[in-house]
Design a protein around this motif. Structure first.
Motif, PDB file in Angstrom:
ATOM      1  N   ARG A 120       0.844  -1.198   0.000  1.00  0.00           N
ATOM      2  CA  ARG A 120       0.000   0.000   0.000  1.00  0.00           C
ATOM      3  C   ARG A 120       0.881   1.251   0.000  1.00  0.00           C
ATOM      4  NH1 ARG A 120      -5.134  -0.227   1.335  1.00  0.00           N
ATOM      5  NH2 ARG A 120      -4.790  -2.152   2.498  1.00  0.00           N
ATOM      6  N   PRO A 121       0.700   2.152  -0.963  1.00  0.00           N
ATOM      7  CA  PRO A 121       1.544   3.343  -1.021  1.00  0.00           C
ATOM      8  C   PRO A 121       1.270   4.285   0.139  1.00  0.00           C
ATOM      9  CG  PRO A 121      -0.233   3.508  -2.618  1.00  0.00           C
ATOM     10  CD  PRO A 121      -0.314   2.122  -2.036  1.00  0.00           C
ATOM     11  N   THR A 122       2.248   5.113   0.483  1.00  0.00           N
ATOM     12  CA  THR A 122       2.101   6.037   1.606  1.00  0.00           C
ATOM     13  C   THR A 122       2.220   7.476   1.127  1.00  0.00           C
ATOM     14  OG1 THR A 122       4.467   5.851   2.009  1.00  0.00           O
ATOM     15  CG2 THR A 122       3.022   4.412   3.278  1.00  0.00           C
ATOM     16  N   ARG A 123       1.769   7.736  -0.062  1.00  0.00           N
ATOM     17  CA  ARG A 123       1.842   9.102  -0.576  1.00  0.00           C
ATOM     18  C   ARG A 123       0.490   9.477  -1.188  1.00  0.00           C
ATOM     19  NH1 ARG A 123       2.832   9.158  -6.123  1.00  0.00           N
ATOM     20  NH2 ARG A 123       3.190   7.139  -7.053  1.00  0.00           N
ATOM     21  N   PRO A 124       0.095  10.741  -1.134  1.00  0.00           N
ATOM     22  CA  PRO A 124      -1.206  11.144  -1.661  1.00  0.00           C
ATOM     23  C   PRO A 124      -1.140  11.404  -3.152  1.00  0.00           C
ATOM     24  CG  PRO A 124      -0.119  13.025  -0.701  1.00  0.00           C
ATOM     25  CD  PRO A 124       0.809  11.856  -0.525  1.00  0.00           C
ATOM     26  N   ARG A 125      -2.268  11.309  -3.811  1.00  0.00           N
ATOM     27  CA  ARG A 125      -2.359  11.644  -5.225  1.00  0.00           C
ATOM     28  C   ARG A 125      -3.343  12.805  -5.442  1.00  0.00           C
ATOM     29  NH1 ARG A 125      -0.894   7.702  -8.974  1.00  0.00           N
ATOM     30  NH2 ARG A 125       1.114   6.834  -8.357  1.00  0.00           N
ATOM     31  N   GLU A 126      -4.556  12.603  -4.969  1.00  0.00           N
ATOM     32  CA  GLU A 126      -5.574  13.628  -5.181  1.00  0.00           C
ATOM     33  C   GLU A 126      -6.338  13.865  -3.879  1.00  0.00           C
ATOM     34  OE1 GLU A 126      -8.097  12.391  -8.298  1.00  0.00           O
ATOM     35  OE2 GLU A 126      -6.546  12.356  -9.837  1.00  0.00           O
ATOM     36  N   HIS A 127      -6.389  15.111  -3.460  1.00  0.00           N
ATOM     37  CA  HIS A 127      -7.163  15.522  -2.293  1.00  0.00           C
ATOM     38  C   HIS A 127      -6.823  14.704  -1.054  1.00  0.00           C
ATOM     39  CE1 HIS A 127      -9.401  17.756  -5.265  1.00  0.00           C
ATOM     40  NE2 HIS A 127      -9.731  16.639  -5.877  1.00  0.00           N
ATOM     41  N   GLY A 128      -5.548  14.355  -0.927  1.00  0.00           N
ATOM     42  CA  GLY A 128      -5.109  13.632   0.245  1.00  0.00           C
ATOM     43  C   GLY A 128      -5.485  12.166   0.278  1.00  0.00           C
ATOM     44  N   LYS A 129      -6.128  11.650  -0.781  1.00  0.00           N
ATOM     45  CA  LYS A 129      -6.521  10.251  -0.800  1.00  0.00           C
ATOM     46  C   LYS A 129      -5.364   9.387  -1.286  1.00  0.00           C
ATOM     47  CE  LYS A 129     -11.404  11.208  -1.736  1.00  0.00           C
ATOM     48  NZ  LYS A 129     -12.544  10.987  -2.666  1.00  0.00           N
ATOM     49  N   VAL A 130      -5.204   8.242  -0.642  1.00  0.00           N
ATOM     50  CA  VAL A 130      -4.152   7.313  -1.017  1.00  0.00           C
ATOM     51  C   VAL A 130      -4.696   6.346  -2.060  1.00  0.00           C
ATOM     52  CG1 VAL A 130      -2.620   5.476  -0.215  1.00  0.00           C
ATOM     53  CG2 VAL A 130      -3.033   7.487   1.206  1.00  0.00           C
ATOM     54  N   ASN A 352       5.348  26.866   8.623  1.00  0.00           N
ATOM     55  CA  ASN A 352       3.930  27.097   8.359  1.00  0.00           C
ATOM     56  C   ASN A 352       3.638  27.108   6.861  1.00  0.00           C
ATOM     57  OD1 ASN A 352       2.825  27.327  11.015  1.00  0.00           O
ATOM     58  ND2 ASN A 352       3.802  29.335  11.219  1.00  0.00           N
ATOM     59  N   GLY A 353       4.536  27.719   6.088  1.00  0.00           N
ATOM     60  CA  GLY A 353       4.353  27.727   4.634  1.00  0.00           C
ATOM     61  C   GLY A 353       4.428  26.324   4.055  1.00  0.00           C
ATOM     62  N   GLY A 358       0.486  21.553   1.757  1.00  0.00           N
ATOM     63  CA  GLY A 358      -0.182  20.256   1.782  1.00  0.00           C
ATOM     64  C   GLY A 358       0.787  19.110   1.580  1.00  0.00           C
ATOM     65  N   ASN A 359       0.524  18.007   2.269  1.00  0.00           N
ATOM     66  CA  ASN A 359       1.338  16.807   2.154  1.00  0.00           C
ATOM     67  C   ASN A 359       0.520  15.629   2.662  1.00  0.00           C
ATOM     68  OD1 ASN A 359       1.699  16.867   5.121  1.00  0.00           O
ATOM     69  ND2 ASN A 359       3.035  18.608   4.690  1.00  0.00           N
ATOM     70  N   ALA A 360       1.160  14.485   2.777  1.00  0.00           N
ATOM     71  CA  ALA A 360       0.437  13.281   3.201  1.00  0.00           C
ATOM     72  C   ALA A 360       0.208  13.224   4.700  1.00  0.00           C
ATOM     73  CB  ALA A 360       1.205  12.035   2.755  1.00  0.00           C
ATOM     74  N   LEU A 361       0.772  14.162   5.451  1.00  0.00           N
ATOM     75  CA  LEU A 361       0.625  14.149   6.900  1.00  0.00           C
ATOM     76  C   LEU A 361      -0.689  14.780   7.304  1.00  0.00           C
ATOM     77  CD1 LEU A 361       4.225  15.337   7.798  1.00  0.00           C
ATOM     78  CD2 LEU A 361       3.338  13.021   8.070  1.00  0.00           C
ATOM     79  N   GLU A 362      -1.223  14.334   8.416  1.00  0.00           N
ATOM     80  CA  GLU A 362      -2.435  14.939   8.942  1.00  0.00           C
ATOM     81  C   GLU A 362      -2.128  16.367   9.388  1.00  0.00           C
ATOM     82  OE1 GLU A 362      -3.911  12.463  12.013  1.00  0.00           O
ATOM     83  OE2 GLU A 362      -3.997  10.670  10.756  1.00  0.00           O
ATOM     84  N   ALA A 363      -3.093  17.251   9.192  1.00  0.00           N
ATOM     85  CA  ALA A 363      -2.860  18.672   9.430  1.00  0.00           C
ATOM     86  C   ALA A 363      -2.445  18.965  10.866  1.00  0.00           C
ATOM     87  CB  ALA A 363      -4.129  19.461   9.078  1.00  0.00           C
TER      88      ALA A 363
END
Length: 505
Positions: A120-130, A352-353, A358-363
């Motif tokens: 299972r990949p650990t990186r986002p593609r669209e809108h944070g969905k894996v 902060n910037g 945006g990234n794969a981490l939870e905000a």
């Protein structure tokens, strides 16, 4: 309708054929389907004479003859899906009939044994969905290699050490056979890609950067990081040499489709270089500008190394400065100027910037992860660069603790950043789902803990051991843990003392 009935119904045909009597109808002799034949003949759907130790058909065709270890009655009562286990229950068999047999076995392993977590990949593609893995025959080699690598990792974890290729042939012979088979297949595939057609650009022949080559070399690195072989470093050097041959960073930026594949690999190369001796640095990207590095790393978020961009560039500067100091003479004013520029960049890092992009981490934890990596880079610079130079710089800076009775010194600054990093790690590690993200800061904290307490060393040891047991972790973290344990026992404190040979961090 039987032949005799058909002849009776057609009188014209009967006279011409001179049929004098009716023949009995042919019936197929019924026989129950046996389940005691060898597994190889049953998979190929051919008759088996059930000879032992090998049936006649397998012996004639030089196939491996295997029989089930359970009786037919026991197999009916056995559950279809075995209980979940991390042990490599489904080893790839030596024969590849049908041709997709290894691929099918790999998919079965990923779904049943590994619970699908290792693919299972650990990186986002669209809108944070894996995005779930895409199974297709063209990706067969990748999933087979993932399966073999996971089996080797599980064996290493059960034995408490990394395996040496070819060891224990009595019980692991089939697994090593598959390892060598697909290792060779990947190398041959890479070589085929390297001889692709050239393109003409301004009357100069240049090779295209082929994303497939990058992906296959990336597989090779992951394949060998789980073993005590050292081949991973040769694969990384080959990757950098290939990109340099194609035209370097500019060629990657100008080649559609190569960005993501390169960024994911390049991100790890930068951290690998931090734990390689200064005189043995990977120099394949020495001519990349910082603007080019920012552009290349911006194409993909690396969940294994979630550095804020400013911290990442600071790591590149420190590593390059280490090599420059080790291989040439650097004047003291130039060295102090370079150190001041690095630490100023870290002080002004825009975490902060980085979070807002945006990234794969939870905000709610992204900011804390960014702070941890910045603290780790501070420590990396203070420990890895010459003590005399960092001490001279620290004496000119205000005390980081901002207390009245604290004088600015190297020791006070090192103690401050070490305590800060260990506290941050202790608070965040239990909350992070993908703990391998914190591997590099933990390695840095481990080197700093050589000048600390046994409790600090124990914290780092426990966290790295937990990452080693994570299903998506590779053998690199175990190599780092072995290095740190030996380093703590040696009584030494220098960065080069810990990483006196290449180690993938």
């Amino acid at each position: 309708m039987s032949l005799a009935h058909k002849l009776d119904s057609d009188s014209s045909d009967v006279s011409s054929l001179n049929v004098t009597e009716k023949s009995p109808a042919r019936t197929k002799k019924w026989a129950p389907r046996t389940r005691s034949g060898c597994l190889t003949c049953r998979a190929r759907r051919v008759k088996c004479d059930e000879g032992k130790p090998a049936c006649r058909r397998c012996a004639a065709n030089n196939h491996q003859c295997r029989y089930s270890t359970t009786t037919p009655h026991e197999s009916h009562n056995r559950p279809i899906v075995p209980k979940y286990s991390r042990e490599p229950q489904f080893q790839l068999v030596s024969e590849a009939e049908p041709p997709s047999w290894d691929y099918l076995q790999a998919i079965r392993y990923l779904f049943i044994v590994a619970d699908f977590s290792i693919a299972r990949p650990t990186r986002p593609r669209e809108h944070g969905k894996v995005v779930e893995p895409y199974f297709h025959p063209k990706h067969a080699t990748y999933y087979i290699c993932v399966t073999i690598a996971d089996q080797l990792r599980n064996l290493a974890r059960s034995r408490g050490r990394l395996l040496t290729p070819g060891e224990d042939p009595a019980s692991l012979g089939t697994l090593w056979e598959k390892y060598n088979q697909y290792l060779l297949e990947i190398v041959m595939t890479v070589n085929e890609h390297l001889y692709c057609k050239k393109r003409t650009d301004h009357d100069h022949e240049k090779r295209l950067v082929i994303p497939g080559v990058i992906s296959y070399i990336y597989i090779l690195v992951g394949f060998d990081l789980g073993l005590a072989s050292g081949l991973w470093l040769s694969h990384v050097k080959g990757f950098l040499a290939y990109i340099q041959h194609c035209g370097g960073a500019r060629a990657v930026i100008q080649t559609p489709g190569a960005h993501v594949h390169f960024a994911r690999f390049f991100s790890k190369v930068i951290t690998y270089n931090t734990t390689i001796p200064a005189k043995q640095q990977l120099l394949g990207y020495a001519d990349y500008t910082e603007r080019q590095i920012e552009t290349l790393l911006g194409y993909e978020f690396d969940m294994d190394n979630p550095f804020p961009m400013d911290a990442r560039i600071a790591v590149v500067r420190i590593t390059r400065l280490r090599h420059q100091i080790a291989t040439s003479a650097v004047s003291e004013p130039a060295l102090l100027h370079a150190i001041n520029a690095i630490f100023t960049m870290l002080s002004d890092a825009d975490i902060n910037g980085w979070v807002r992009k945006g990234n794969a981490l939870e905000a709610d934890i992204a900011y804390d992860v960014g702070r941890i990596f910045c603290s780790a880079v501070w420590l990396y610079g203070l420990i890895a660069l010459p003590r005399t130079a960092t001490s001279a710089w620290a004496s000119t800076q205000p005390c980081p603790q901002a207390c009245a009775d604290c004088s600015p010194s190297y020791e006070s600054r090192l103690s401050f950043h070490k305590s800060q990093l260990l506290t941050q790690l202790q608070e965040l590690f239990p909350l992070l789902a993908y703990t391998p993200s914190l591997k590099w800061p933990l390695v840095v904290a481990g080197v700093a803990a050589a000048q600390g307490t046994a409790a600090e060393q124990s914290l780092v040891d426990d966290c790295l051991l937990s990452i080693w047991l994570h299903p998506q972790s590779n053998g690199a973290v175990f190599l780092c843990l072995q290095k740190l344990r030996a380093f703590w026992s040696s009584g030494k404190t220098g960065w080069e003392d810990c990483f006196d040979e290449p180690c993938a961090s």
